[in-house]
Design a protein around this motif. Structure first.
Motif, PDB file in Angstrom:
ATOM      1  N   ASN A 173      32.393  71.783  19.135  1.00  0.00           N
ATOM      2  CA  ASN A 173      31.930  70.969  18.140  1.00  0.00           C
ATOM      3  C   ASN A 173      31.646  69.551  18.616  1.00  0.00           C
ATOM      4  O   ASN A 173      32.476  68.807  18.638  1.00  0.00           O
ATOM      5  CB  ASN A 173      32.201  71.134  16.753  1.00  0.00           C
ATOM      6  CG  ASN A 173      31.035  70.995  15.695  1.00  0.00           C
ATOM      7  OD1 ASN A 173      30.147  71.530  15.859  1.00  0.00           O
ATOM      8  ND2 ASN A 173      31.724  70.602  14.355  1.00  0.00           N
ATOM      9  N   SER A 175      30.674  67.075  16.680  1.00  0.00           N
ATOM     10  CA  SER A 175      31.120  66.613  15.267  1.00  0.00           C
ATOM     11  C   SER A 175      32.648  66.040  15.505  1.00  0.00           C
ATOM     12  O   SER A 175      33.364  66.691  16.315  1.00  0.00           O
ATOM     13  CB  SER A 175      30.745  66.889  14.180  1.00  0.00           C
ATOM     14  OG  SER A 175      31.213  66.181  13.121  1.00  0.00           O
ATOM     15  N   ASP A 176      33.311  65.424  14.477  1.00  0.00           N
ATOM     16  CA  ASP A 176      34.677  65.051  14.517  1.00  0.00           C
ATOM     17  C   ASP A 176      35.561  65.969  13.625  1.00  0.00           C
ATOM     18  O   ASP A 176      36.412  65.896  13.505  1.00  0.00           O
ATOM     19  CB  ASP A 176      35.015  63.750  13.899  1.00  0.00           C
ATOM     20  CG  ASP A 176      34.176  63.416  12.599  1.00  0.00           C
ATOM     21  OD1 ASP A 176      33.666  64.410  12.068  1.00  0.00           O
ATOM     22  OD2 ASP A 176      34.424  62.215  12.131  1.00  0.00           O
ATOM     23  N   ARG A 177      34.685  66.986  13.197  1.00  0.00           N
ATOM     24  CA  ARG A 177      35.245  68.275  12.416  1.00  0.00           C
ATOM     25  C   ARG A 177      34.406  69.341  12.399  1.00  0.00           C
ATOM     26  O   ARG A 177      33.296  69.319  12.783  1.00  0.00           O
ATOM     27  CB  ARG A 177      35.381  67.561  10.973  1.00  0.00           C
ATOM     28  CG  ARG A 177      33.985  67.336  10.348  1.00  0.00           C
ATOM     29  CD  ARG A 177      34.171  66.324   9.050  1.00  0.00           C
ATOM     30  NE  ARG A 177      32.947  66.088   8.404  1.00  0.00           N
ATOM     31  CZ  ARG A 177      32.193  65.172   8.431  1.00  0.00           C
ATOM     32  NH1 ARG A 177      32.390  64.323   9.622  1.00  0.00           N
ATOM     33  NH2 ARG A 177      30.996  64.864   7.895  1.00  0.00           N
ATOM     34  N   SER A 180      30.647  70.215   9.596  1.00  0.00           N
ATOM     35  CA  SER A 180      30.215  68.875   9.352  1.00  0.00           C
ATOM     36  C   SER A 180      29.158  68.626   8.425  1.00  0.00           C
ATOM     37  O   SER A 180      29.073  67.670   7.736  1.00  0.00           O
ATOM     38  CB  SER A 180      29.976  68.100  10.707  1.00  0.00           C
ATOM     39  OG  SER A 180      28.889  68.742  11.215  1.00  0.00           O
ATOM     40  N   CYS A 184      33.985  67.146   4.266  1.00  0.00           N
ATOM     41  CA  CYS A 184      34.266  65.608   4.834  1.00  0.00           C
ATOM     42  C   CYS A 184      35.344  65.640   5.621  1.00  0.00           C
ATOM     43  O   CYS A 184      35.839  66.900   6.170  1.00  0.00           O
ATOM     44  CB  CYS A 184      34.931  65.120   3.567  1.00  0.00           C
ATOM     45  SG  CYS A 184      36.488  65.780   2.885  1.00  0.00           S
ATOM     46  N   LEU A 185      35.836  64.654   6.305  1.00  0.00           N
ATOM     47  CA  LEU A 185      36.692  64.650   7.456  1.00  0.00           C
ATOM     48  C   LEU A 185      38.000  65.239   6.992  1.00  0.00           C
ATOM     49  O   LEU A 185      38.541  66.158   7.735  1.00  0.00           O
ATOM     50  CB  LEU A 185      37.076  63.017   8.022  1.00  0.00           C
ATOM     51  CG  LEU A 185      38.108  62.997   8.900  1.00  0.00           C
ATOM     52  CD1 LEU A 185      37.377  63.732  10.429  1.00  0.00           C
ATOM     53  CD2 LEU A 185      37.970  61.461   9.558  1.00  0.00           C
ATOM     54  N   GLY A 188      37.621  68.954   6.497  1.00  0.00           N
ATOM     55  CA  GLY A 188      37.223  69.474   7.996  1.00  0.00           C
ATOM     56  C   GLY A 188      38.513  69.692   8.662  1.00  0.00           C
ATOM     57  O   GLY A 188      38.845  70.677   9.274  1.00  0.00           O
TER      58      GLY A 188
END
Length: 390
Positions: A173, A175-177, A180, A184-185, A188
């Motif tokens: 992915n 994204s950072d999670r 997404s 939220c972070l 996630g």
């Protein structure tokens, strides 16, 4: 004389438009045209089907006999090639011309396949239709390592389905999670921990730029330079509305077919609903929204005044032995505050979002039983004081 209503597409929006019209059968003649050879089915189950031997009960929304009993002319395995809004007719790939008094476009979207070197190799798939699922399942029988590109709802559910067949699975992915668009972070990352505990690897903030192999998939290469063996790759990076026939007919389109809250398009007598539409600058890729839109389009097609109201949005997914429920607003913005709880076992996570002291949304992971109460509380905009006491 009865109104001739033609529906193009038999996903959620098309099916529920047909069902609504069937309940008013004395007022209209109904024709339902669909590219797939199957009657309408519960499309969100496709990703789960990858890990199951058979289609589950109630996968098909109705048996084919129901359509005949309801007076619906069913034209499956048929593609609409053009629309003539002046003559109020459509032409199919068989050369047949079908006339209408009202037309409902609910033909959805197609899986997006980003330009990627090697994407033409055997073993690269997208998942949008039942035939896609059958092809993936057949190919998986000769596989050991899978890479799922995309960490959204379909991506994580498909990854879990593949894992249940014994494959070594990695989710990639950018994204950072995971999830997404919904999480939220911190939520996630919580879900990522659950996924990893079930034996599925996760690669975040990186992108597959090349798929390699002589005749079939053998490996993938990431933008970071990392390479990974794979003999099946599934792209799950969203859909794009099917706009060609609407645009060619002169119907206003932007990112989707532009509609108002009555599902009316710019063309007289033509309505649109579901994944293919854009309403007030927004797209709607949710089964519940598509279902409601289909009903609204049908009611207006027979002269009953009805408007679409999206209300509180909810997303539910069950995979990796847990549940994820997202209700209303799930991401913090200026003027909002949160209450986060997590049980000692690390299996349950809850985040509530408040604005002006009122509950506007929440995320629940691992506690499906709490979903109905939270949905009710968000709908009623419960006061924050009710939660700070607990």
């Amino acid at each position: 004389m009865k109104n001739r209503v033609v529906i193009v597409g038999n996903g959620a929006a098309g099916y529920y438009a047909a069902e609504t019209l069937a309940n008013h059968g004395e007022e209209c003649e109904i024709t339902l045209i669909a590219e797939e050879k199957y009657v309408s089915y519960f499309r969100p189950r496709l990703s789960h089907f990858l890990g199951e031997r058979e289609l589950g009960r109630n996968f098909f929304l109705k048996e084919e006999a129901w359509y005949k009993q309801s007076g619906i002319r069913l034209m499956l395995n048929t593609k609409v090639m053009s629309i003539d809004t002046a003559l109020k007719s459509i032409t199919t790939d068989t050369g047949e011309t079908v006339e209408y008094d009202r037309l409902i476009l609910s033909h959805g979207g197609s899986s997006f396949l980003p330009p990627t070197e090697g994407a033409e190799l055997k073993g690269v798939f997208t998942l949008k239709t039942l035939d896609d699922a059958y092809k993936i399942k057949e190919w998986m029988g000769d596989c050991q390592k899978a890479v799922v590109i995309g960490g959204g709802l379909l991506g994580i559910e498909a990854a879990w389905g593949m894992k249940q067949t014994g494959l070594d699975v990695t989710i990639s992915n950018t994204s950072d999670r995971l999830l997404s668009n919904q999480l939220c972070l911190e939520s996630g990352k919580f879900l990522e921990g659950v996924v990893r505990q079930k034996g599925v690897d996760v690669v975040l903030q990186d992108r597959v730029v090349k798929i390699s192999g002589t005749d079939r998939v053998e490996s993938v290469e990431f933008e970071s330079g990392m390479t990974m063996e794979a003999d099946i790759v599934l792209f799950s990076v969203g859909i794009r509305p099917n706009l060609a026939i609407a645009r060619e007919a002169g119907i206003e389109c932007n990112k989707g077919i532009v509609v108002d809250r009555m599902m009316r398009t710019s063309a007289e007598g033509v309505f649109a609903c579901g994944d293919v539409v854009e309403l007030e600058g927004r797209g709607f890729g949710n089964w519940m929204h598509a279902m409601q839109m289909g009903k609204i389009a049908a009611m207006n097609a027979i002269g009953r005044q009805a408007e679409f109201h999206d209300g509180v949005t909810s997303i539910v997914t069950n995979s990796f032995g847990t549940s994820v429920n997202c209700i209303g607003q799930t991401l913090l913005e200026e003027g909002t505050e949160k209450i986060v709880t997590q049980d000692a076992s690390g299996e349950k996570f809850k985040k509530l979002i408040f604005k002006d002291g009122k509950l506007v949304g929440g995320i629940i992971i691992g506690d499906a039983g709490a979903y109905p109460k939270l949905m009710e509380a968000v709908s009623q905009e419960a006061d924050i004081s009710n939660f700070k006491k607990k």
